[in-house]
Write a protein that holds these residues in place. Sequence first.
Motif, PDB file in Angstrom:
ATOM      1  N   LEU A 134       0.862  -1.204   0.105  1.00 19.16           N
ATOM      2  CA  LEU A 134       0.076   0.093  -0.032  1.00 19.16           C
ATOM      3  C   LEU A 134       0.910   1.257   0.195  1.00 19.16           C
ATOM      4  O   LEU A 134       1.870   1.507   0.681  1.00 19.16           O
ATOM      5  CB  LEU A 134      -1.085   0.083   1.256  1.00 19.16           C
ATOM      6  N   LYS A 135       0.605   2.219  -0.995  1.00 22.74           N
ATOM      7  CA  LYS A 135       1.535   3.295  -0.950  1.00 22.74           C
ATOM      8  C   LYS A 135       0.753   4.683  -0.765  1.00 22.74           C
ATOM      9  O   LYS A 135      -0.308   4.958  -1.391  1.00 22.74           O
ATOM     10  CB  LYS A 135       1.953   3.247  -2.566  1.00 22.74           C
ATOM     11  N   ASN A 136       1.142   5.324   0.067  1.00 23.12           N
ATOM     12  CA  ASN A 136       0.736   6.666   0.556  1.00 23.12           C
ATOM     13  C   ASN A 136      -0.901   6.748   0.198  1.00 23.12           C
ATOM     14  O   ASN A 136      -1.468   7.666  -0.253  1.00 23.12           O
ATOM     15  CB  ASN A 136       1.309   7.718  -0.526  1.00 23.12           C
ATOM     16  N   ILE A 137      -1.501   5.940   1.183  1.00 23.70           N
ATOM     17  CA  ILE A 137      -2.777   5.904   1.035  1.00 23.70           C
ATOM     18  C   ILE A 137      -3.636   6.985   1.956  1.00 23.70           C
ATOM     19  O   ILE A 137      -3.341   7.127   3.207  1.00 23.70           O
ATOM     20  CB  ILE A 137      -3.478   4.643   1.742  1.00 23.70           C
ATOM     21  N   ASN A 138      -4.359   7.851   1.360  1.00 15.32           N
ATOM     22  CA  ASN A 138      -5.043   9.099   2.078  1.00 15.32           C
ATOM     23  C   ASN A 138      -6.478   8.834   1.804  1.00 15.32           C
ATOM     24  O   ASN A 138      -7.003   8.820   0.748  1.00 15.32           O
ATOM     25  CB  ASN A 138      -4.670  10.415   1.596  1.00 15.32           C
ATOM     26  N   LEU A 139      -7.197   8.611   2.875  1.00 14.03           N
ATOM     27  CA  LEU A 139      -8.731   8.134   3.028  1.00 14.03           C
ATOM     28  C   LEU A 139      -9.492   8.435   4.207  1.00 14.03           C
ATOM     29  O   LEU A 139      -8.828   8.326   5.235  1.00 14.03           O
ATOM     30  CB  LEU A 139      -8.882   6.996   2.372  1.00 14.03           C
ATOM     31  N   GLU A 140     -10.568   9.149   3.986  1.00 14.90           N
ATOM     32  CA  GLU A 140     -11.412   9.225   5.271  1.00 14.90           C
ATOM     33  C   GLU A 140     -12.717   8.935   5.023  1.00 14.90           C
ATOM     34  O   GLU A 140     -13.403   9.186   3.680  1.00 14.90           O
ATOM     35  CB  GLU A 140     -11.519  10.936   5.614  1.00 14.90           C
ATOM     36  N   VAL A 141     -13.315   8.209   5.755  1.00 20.15           N
ATOM     37  CA  VAL A 141     -14.774   7.659   5.781  1.00 20.15           C
ATOM     38  C   VAL A 141     -15.614   7.845   6.895  1.00 20.15           C
ATOM     39  O   VAL A 141     -15.047   7.438   8.136  1.00 20.15           O
ATOM     40  CB  VAL A 141     -14.711   6.176   5.440  1.00 20.15           C
ATOM     41  N   ARG A 142     -16.569   8.528   6.741  1.00 22.00           N
ATOM     42  CA  ARG A 142     -17.613   8.901   8.017  1.00 22.00           C
ATOM     43  C   ARG A 142     -18.787   8.108   8.137  1.00 22.00           C
ATOM     44  O   ARG A 142     -19.112   7.288   7.157  1.00 22.00           O
ATOM     45  CB  ARG A 142     -17.718  10.418   7.944  1.00 22.00           C
ATOM     46  N   ALA A 143     -19.351   8.222   8.991  1.00 21.74           N
ATOM     47  CA  ALA A 143     -20.668   7.439   9.328  1.00 21.74           C
ATOM     48  C   ALA A 143     -21.766   7.966   8.379  1.00 21.74           C
ATOM     49  O   ALA A 143     -21.964   8.730   7.856  1.00 21.74           O
ATOM     50  CB  ALA A 143     -21.305   8.073  10.740  1.00 21.74           C
TER      51      ALA A 143
END
Length: 251
Positions: free
Chosen positions: A48-57
């Motif tokens: 996995l390379k430089n993973i940027n992720l945001e998951v909200r409700a």
Amino acid sequence: MTSPYILLENVNLHYSSVAFKERSLKTLLGNILTGNKKKNAVQDVHALKNINLEVRAGERVGLLGHNGAGKSTFLKMAADLYPISSGRRIIKGNVRSLFDLSLGFEPDATGRENIFYRGLLLGLSPRLLREIEEEVVAFADLGEFIDYPIKTYSAGMQVRLAFAISTAVGGDIMLIDEVIGAGDARFMVKAKKRILDLVEQAKILVLASHDFSALQTICQRGVVFHRGEIVFDGEITEAVKTYKRVNGIGA
């Protein structure tokens, strides 16, 4: 109470080359004698390379990518099964994962005993396991075999029991890897209904699948992986188009 969420910033994950090195002494000695030691050296895999992720409700996120693109590794990392090499990983909420169904079975123990072994591995308390034991037994529908050792089970029977245990309790965050084959047609109907119920109850769903129709029905957001990187994050229909374009698949 804090709403569940997933936050990943510049996350990298490497598989150590130790996991791929030759464990055979005969092969090792052969490589040394033939001078192939350096030639056959295996490098760490940057999975996995430089993973940027945001998951909200409230979000339903589909993961797309060919085999080896990083989807399953991502899910196991999010479930805290794999340590990250660098970056920041924050997961808030009760996580339930639906993959690695064969994990946690003791072959010489009975199916009933394995409900507790696997349940404890999944983080369930002994008290809760006692409460849900009969429900798990009924859902697996193994008859008298529930009191037989696991080593006497067929592969399908093991999957049915594992599925019944793994899905007995939902969570705030559901991580699902592909569609699960769990036995005969009658059982599959029950299995699919239970998955949909868990999806409905979960506050966050992250689903990896090659079934574009299912992804577009269940998910609103799509994340496309390619060679360990996120190459698209957006509306699910556009994610499917991106996946096809990146992998040279016609519409």
